[in-house]
Design a protein around this motif. Structure first.
Motif, short mmCIF file in Angstrom:
data_model
loop_
_atom_site.label_atom_id
_atom_site.label_comp_id
_atom_site.label_asym_id
_atom_site.label_seq_id
_atom_site.Cartn_x
_atom_site.Cartn_y
_atom_site.Cartn_z
N UNK A 195 0.83 -1.21 0.00
CA UNK A 195 0.00 0.00 0.00
C UNK A 195 0.86 1.25 0.00
N UNK A 196 1.95 1.22 0.74
CA UNK A 196 2.84 2.38 0.80
C UNK A 196 3.50 2.62 -0.56
N UNK A 197 3.96 1.55 -1.20
CA UNK A 197 4.57 1.69 -2.52
C UNK A 197 3.55 2.22 -3.52
N UNK A 198 2.31 1.73 -3.43
CA UNK A 198 1.24 2.22 -4.29
C UNK A 198 1.04 3.72 -4.11
N UNK A 199 1.07 4.17 -2.86
CA UNK A 199 0.86 5.59 -2.58
C UNK A 199 1.96 6.44 -3.20
N UNK A 200 3.20 5.99 -3.06
CA UNK A 200 4.31 6.74 -3.66
C UNK A 200 4.14 6.81 -5.17
N UNK A 201 3.80 5.68 -5.77
CA UNK A 201 3.61 5.66 -7.23
C UNK A 201 2.46 6.56 -7.64
N UNK A 202 1.39 6.57 -6.86
CA UNK A 202 0.25 7.41 -7.19
C UNK A 202 0.56 8.90 -7.08
N UNK A 203 1.42 9.26 -6.12
CA UNK A 203 1.77 10.66 -5.91
C UNK A 203 2.81 11.16 -6.90
N UNK A 204 3.78 10.29 -7.22
CA UNK A 204 4.85 10.64 -8.16
C UNK A 204 5.14 9.44 -9.05
N UNK A 205 4.44 9.37 -10.17
CA UNK A 205 4.55 8.20 -11.05
C UNK A 205 5.92 8.07 -11.70
N UNK A 206 6.68 9.16 -11.68
CA UNK A 206 8.01 9.10 -12.29
C UNK A 206 9.07 8.49 -11.37
N UNK A 207 8.78 8.43 -10.06
CA UNK A 207 9.76 7.93 -9.10
C UNK A 207 9.83 6.40 -9.17
N UNK A 208 11.04 5.88 -9.24
CA UNK A 208 11.26 4.43 -9.28
C UNK A 208 10.96 3.84 -7.91
N UNK A 209 10.20 2.74 -7.89
CA UNK A 209 9.76 2.14 -6.63
C UNK A 209 10.11 0.66 -6.58
N UNK A 210 10.21 0.14 -5.35
CA UNK A 210 10.49 -1.27 -5.15
C UNK A 210 9.61 -1.85 -4.05
N UNK A 211 9.17 -3.09 -4.26
CA UNK A 211 8.43 -3.81 -3.22
C UNK A 211 9.35 -4.82 -2.57
N UNK A 212 9.47 -4.76 -1.25
CA UNK A 212 10.31 -5.67 -0.50
C UNK A 212 9.53 -6.94 -0.17
N UNK A 213 9.91 -8.03 -0.80
CA UNK A 213 9.21 -9.28 -0.57
C UNK A 213 9.36 -10.20 -1.76
N UNK A 214 8.69 -11.35 -1.68
CA UNK A 214 8.77 -12.36 -2.73
C UNK A 214 7.36 -12.78 -3.12
N UNK A 215 6.66 -11.94 -3.88
CA UNK A 215 5.31 -12.32 -4.31
C UNK A 215 5.34 -13.57 -5.19
#
Length: 297
Positions: A195-215
């Motif tokens: 959810x936090x990564x989604x929020x960052x992407x929603x606020x600034x779609x140009x910022x590179x994001x990473x999800x910590x985990x193994x989906x």
């Protein structure tokens, strides 16, 4: 703008040489963390095997070793200031129990910045780091910028700090880190919270994001809607999983990347590189670098 502690500037012999090297775009720190196969080595919480984690001393230690990428953890104080610390409690890496007895469990969110600034965040690691402080995000960004470094920023326990994503982005913008150059080349924001990564992407779609985990592989397209990286613990992956991640395109139309953590030994570094990971996060980035260079990775 706050003044950096003297202890943070003099963490290791030769730091000035490391800083000078890190400012050169094709040499020094900017090049030393990448290898022929494109495996990037990230200094976990700074070079945290050699200086107290998440301090300015650890940032400078990483620069001294020639590493451009550093990772950190961001949380929020009682009075709404952003600080860099891994645990939600101050107890493990500061002297808070002595300075403020009777306030267990000594959570970051229960202390003001003024109180946290009174704490020693270095003596637990070694006498020469006595007086090292818990840095604000502002101070930390100043150090990373001064060193010509790049930042893998983790939003730690965002469920405890409503709105922290927007606040972090505001701070990054104020420090000049949301301009085109920084966003494209020097910044990744990650979290264990989807959810936090989604929020960052929603606020600034140009910022590179990473999800910590193994989906699960079947879930990768869901994460690819908002994350550019899948960043798993190294014991949880194999070459097949990494290949599946790379086959999935992220929100910017490029294959998802894999930065794995936390590898501090040569054998597992070489193994992870052989699995095709894009990055390795390490407390001992020099050990990883030497192993990969020795293996021709």
């Amino acid at each position: 703008m706050r003044i950096r502690p003297v202890a943070a500037v003099a963490t290791a012999a030769g730091v000035l040489m490391g800083l000078a090297a890190s400012l050169l775009p094709a040499t020094g720190a900017q090049a030393a963390d990448s290898h022929p196969r494109g495996v990037t080595t990230v200094a976990h919480r700074g070079a945290s095997a050699y200086a107290p984690e998440n301090t300015l001393a650890a940032v400078d230690a990483a620069a001294d070793l020639g590493f451009a990428w550093v990772e950190n953890d961001v949380q929020r104080t009682k009075d709404g200031e952003l600080v860099v610390l891994h645990d939600t409690s101050l107890a493990r890496t500061t002297d808070v129990e002595q300075v403020f007895p009777g306030r267990a469990p000594w959570n970051v969110a229960d202390f003001t910045l003024k109180e946290i600034e009174q704490l020693d965040a270095g003596s637990w690691f070694g006498p020469k780091f006595a007086g090292e402080r818990v840095p604000t995000l502002e101070d930390y960004m100043d150090a990373v910028e001064d060193n010509g470094q790049k930042l893998l920023l983790e939003i730690k326990s965002p469920e405890l700090y409503p709105g922290i994503e927007r606040q972090i982005l505001k701070e990054l913008r104020a420090e000049g880190w949301l301009d085109r150059h920084h966003v494209k080349h020097r910044l990744i924001v990650q979290s264990f919270s989807a959810d936090s990564v989604k929020k960052v992407h929603g606020l600034r779609r140009d910022v590179k994001t990473g999800f910590l985990g193994t989906p699960a592989v079947a879930e990768l397209p869901t994460y690819a809607a908002f994350a550019d990286q899948i960043n798993p613990q190294y014991k949880s992956i194999d070459a097949g999983y990494v290949a599946s991640v790379h086959k999935t395109k992220g929100p910017h139309g490029r294959p998802l990347e894999v930065f794995t953590w936390t590898i501090d030994d040569a054998a597992n570094a070489v193994k992870a590189a052989g699995q095709g990971v894009n990055g390795i996060i390490s407390n001992k980035p020099d050990v990883v670098r030497d192993a990969l260079e020795g293996a021709g990775r």
